[in-house]
Design a protein around this motif. Structure first.
Motif, PDB file in Angstrom:
ATOM      1  N   GLN A 489      35.621  58.512  37.013  1.00  0.00           N
ATOM      2  CA  GLN A 489      35.202  57.116  37.000  1.00  0.00           C
ATOM      3  C   GLN A 489      35.935  56.370  35.886  1.00  0.00           C
ATOM      4  O   GLN A 489      36.059  56.874  34.778  1.00  0.00           O
ATOM      5  CB  GLN A 489      33.686  57.020  36.781  1.00  0.00           C
ATOM      6  N   HIS A 519      37.151  53.135  40.490  1.00  0.00           N
ATOM      7  CA  HIS A 519      36.673  52.146  39.542  1.00  0.00           C
ATOM      8  C   HIS A 519      35.156  52.067  39.572  1.00  0.00           C
ATOM      9  O   HIS A 519      34.499  52.523  40.510  1.00  0.00           O
ATOM     10  CB  HIS A 519      37.288  50.782  39.851  1.00  0.00           C
ATOM     11  N   SER A 520      34.592  51.462  38.547  1.00  0.00           N
ATOM     12  CA  SER A 520      33.135  51.399  38.424  1.00  0.00           C
ATOM     13  C   SER A 520      32.493  50.528  39.500  1.00  0.00           C
ATOM     14  O   SER A 520      31.339  50.727  39.857  1.00  0.00           O
ATOM     15  CB  SER A 520      32.755  50.870  37.037  1.00  0.00           C
ATOM     16  N   HIS A 551      25.234  53.528  42.975  1.00  0.00           N
ATOM     17  CA  HIS A 551      26.636  53.216  42.683  1.00  0.00           C
ATOM     18  C   HIS A 551      26.941  51.791  43.138  1.00  0.00           C
ATOM     19  O   HIS A 551      26.397  51.307  44.128  1.00  0.00           O
ATOM     20  CB  HIS A 551      27.573  54.197  43.385  1.00  0.00           C
TER      21      HIS A 551
END
Length: 703
Positions: A489, A519-520, A551
């Motif tokens: 991540q 990506h976050s 998420h």
């Protein structure tokens, strides 16, 4: 391939049926909560966020949605004169010349031709287009694509399976459905939806009609300008044909150069000029009518048409190719309505163009009755307007489908339309096709080239879409990929672009296998074209959460109409992120889902939600503080991701013919399509994406 499409449609349809049952239960439980939050316009559904997106667009944005002041309508009517009628308005320059190519054999032949011109102008431009076809506009836009889009919205005749049940909830998308008593519409709809041949034929006809209009747009201005400039020879014999041609070329170049200034400026510039032109030809027509032969009003009697055919037989039928030039440019009344309004076109046609043309042709006929030998000559009188008549006939065919399925017109009116308008157009079409080898092949040649380009692009694009649909990433696999232990991540926001509406494209899996880092915040953006003219910018982005909920993974469907200009208002990235935050702040679906889950567990509900016994009472206040904290936390995560950097990932798909494919398919895919793709404006340029923050992921599709 088609079997896969049917299976996919069946799965989606089954899911929708289940969702409808669940929806009624959810709405009953959560209606009060939505009312308390003033968000009752949103409907709660349990659609799969990967496969189905909501298409609820508020408000109707067509031209007829606003009550326009008469001042504005008259203003547009004036502008339309400079845009719409330049073609049909210059037809008097060459109609009689092109009709009597071998001279006038009988004086009453002039009355027969004038009678046909009068009734042709009345039936086709006035009755058919002004009072019937203009009603078939697509939220204010016209043309062949508008008719096709109306049919596609009512019946599932599209070849790409991106149509969803929710599409019908779009206000611009909605059409009035037929009554149960009128089974004719349902029968025709069923036939079209279940016939693969009908779907291909409708698409083929739409492409052909569009290509014909473009081909006509190449030739007709040349004929009109040449005929107009040719009048200089009448004034002085010092001007040769070569000089006339070069003057015409210069005028045409100037005309096409000023198109870039837009309809508004061009309309203002040419409207006064065309008005003066109409005033001159109308005034001269009245003068000639009074001076030479007022008895030409006898041409109102259609008996002169019959006598004309009795005297001239085959030559009369061939001369229809010249008479039909009187209605060249008629399709512009419908094609250009998107720049104006239906009412403004009707006013300008009925009050200016139609009466002026009738006066002009009547005056010419009166003059020719006394001067048979001055019928004249023009440069290109032998070139028929094939493209024009063909497009008119095609428009009538589409209009009949719309009359049956959408308007639910009485069968006697439909039959009358076909017998009167359809017969007239088919007779004219047969006449102009007779002159195919005398120049009629030119618009067809242009149309053939354009048709080939459209067919190649549509065929390969459709195959590529089915390939992605067959190899899309299922929800459980996506969850496994996102939560995998081998995936690193990193901060930032990644936007993955795709044209696949139902699911995540296979190129995402290809990317993760080669770059095991995400990506976050992830946003999967699907670009979807709806069969409507425009989608309001503020209602273009539709979001859904993607499992898992913990998420920050979202799906976004970005919808465009066929007339929309992309990246028109503000940068695409800025609009997308702003709409994402709005979605998070108003995610009623996520909140209601938690409420329903608590309800299913029984007992007292948390967050101030009432139990089943008191469901008809006022809703208790939800714990707004906790909800606000959750929303602020998620929006903060998006802001942090944006600050860390936004990356745009595009699929750079190489399309090749699969092994064992025939030579025809290899030529279409490997050479023709890839040639077109190399010359196509890339998506990053369309959306104005900085190159420094763009990443292209390569993958090969074998079709």
């Amino acid at each position: 391939m088609h079997r896969n499409m049917e299976m996919s449609d069946g799965i989606v349809s089954d899911g929708i049926a289940e969702d409808k049952i669940e929806q009624s239960q959810e709405e009953e439980v959560s209606h009060q909560q939505l009312k308390a939050k003033k968000l009752s316009c949103h409907k709660l559904r349990r659609h799969d966020s990967l496969d189905i997106e909501s298409n609820s667009v508020r408000g109707f944005h067509g031209h007829d949605s606003k009550t326009m002041a008469w001042k504005v309508i008259l203003h547009l009517a004036f502008q339309s004169i400079g845009i719409v009628y330049g073609d049909i308005g210059t037809s008097p320059l060459y109609v009689f010349d092109s009709t009597f190519t071998k001279g006038i054999n009988h004086n009453d032949d002039i009355l027969g031709v004038l009678s046909m011109i009068f009734y042709t102008l009345t039936l086709i431009p006035l009755v058919k287009y002004v009072f019937v076809v203009l009603r078939a506009n697509d939220n204010g836009d016209g043309g062949t694509f508008a008719l096709y889009s109306l049919i596609c919205r009512f019946a599932k005749v599209g070849l790409i399976p991106s149509q969803q049940a929710e599409d019908q909830e779009v206000s611009n998308f909605k059409l009035e459905l037929p009554n149960n008593s009128l089974k004719r519409a349902s029968w025709l709809k069923s036939k079209l939806e279940n016939s693969q041949f009908a779907k291909f034929f409708l698409l083929f006809a739409t492409m052909l009609g569009t290509s014909m209009v473009i081909g006509d747009g190449v030739l007709t201005p040349c004929i009109s300008v040449l005929s107009a400039v040719g009048g200089i020879k009448k004034a002085t014999s010092a001007v040769s044909d070569d000089i006339i041609v070069w003057i015409s070329v210069a005028i045409l170049i100037c005309l096409f150069l000023i198109q870039r200034f837009g309809t508004d400026k061009v309309g203002y510039t040419f409207a006064p000029i065309i008005c003066i032109w109409f005033a001159f030809i109308g005034g001269i027509g009245i003068f000639n009518f009074i001076k030479f032969d007022p008895t030409v009003v006898k041409a109102l009697n259609p008996e002169y048409i019959i006598e004309y055919f009795q005297r001239n037989k085959k030559e009369a039928w061939v001369s229809l190719g010249g008479i039909v030039l009187a209605i060249t440019g008629t399709e512009a009344l419908f094609a250009d309505v998107g720049h104006f309004t239906v009412r403004s076109i009707q006013i300008s046609m009925c009050s200016v163009t139609y009466p002026t043309l009738v006066f002009a042709y009547t005056g010419q006929a009166a003059f020719l009755r006394k001067h048979n030998n001055l019928v004249g000559d023009t440069f290109f009188k032998s070139i028929p307007g094939i493209a024009v008549v063909f497009v008119m006939t095609l428009t009538s065919s589409f209009l009949v489908l719309i009359m049956i399925m959408i308007w639910k017109t009485h069968i006697l009116l439909i039959i009358s339309y076909v017998l009167v308008i359809g017969t007239v157009e088919l007779v004219y079409l047969s006449s102009v096709l007779y002159k195919f080898d005398q120049g009629g092949y030119l618009p067809l040649a242009f149309a053939a080239v354009l048709m080939t380009i459209m067919f190649v692009w549509n065929d390969v694009y459709r195959r590529k879409y089915y390939y992605e649909l067959d190899h899309k990433i299922p929800p459980d696999k996506l969850k496994e990929v996102v939560t995998g232990t081998n995936i690193n991540q990193m901060p930032g926001l990644a936007i993955f672009y795709s044209e696949l509406v139902q699911g995540i494209p296979p190129i995402f899996k290809h990317y993760v296998e080669n770059v095991p880092a995400l990506h976050s915040v992830l946003v999967f953006v699907s670009i979807k074209s709806l069969p409507i003219s425009k989608v309001p910018a503020e209602e273009r982005f539709l979001f859904r959460r993607v499992e898992t909920k913990e998420h920050n993974v979202f799906r976004c469907v970005v919808r465009y109409g066929y007339s929309d200009v992309r990246n028109e208002h503000e940068p695409f990235e800025k609009m997308l992120i702003g709409m994402l935050k709005d979605f998070i702040a108003n995610d009623v679906f996520w909140l209601s889902q938690n409420v329903l889950n608590n309800d299913e567990n029984g007992g007292e509900l948390d967050d101030g939600v009432i139990d089943g016994e008191n469901e008809n009472k006022d809703v208790k206040q939800v714990d707004e503080e906790k909800q606000r904290e959750a929303i602020e936390k998620e929006i903060e995560a998006v802001d942090k991701a944006c600050c860390a950097g936004v990356v745009h990932l595009f699929g750079e798909n190489e399309v090749i013919a699969r092994k064992g494919a025939g030579i025809g398919r290899r030529i279409i895919i490997d050479y023709a399509y890839n040639f077109l793709k190399r010359n196509l404006r890339q998506s990053d340029k369309v959306f104005n994406i900085p190159h420094k923050r763009m990443l292209k992921v390569g993958m090969t599709y074998e079709l």
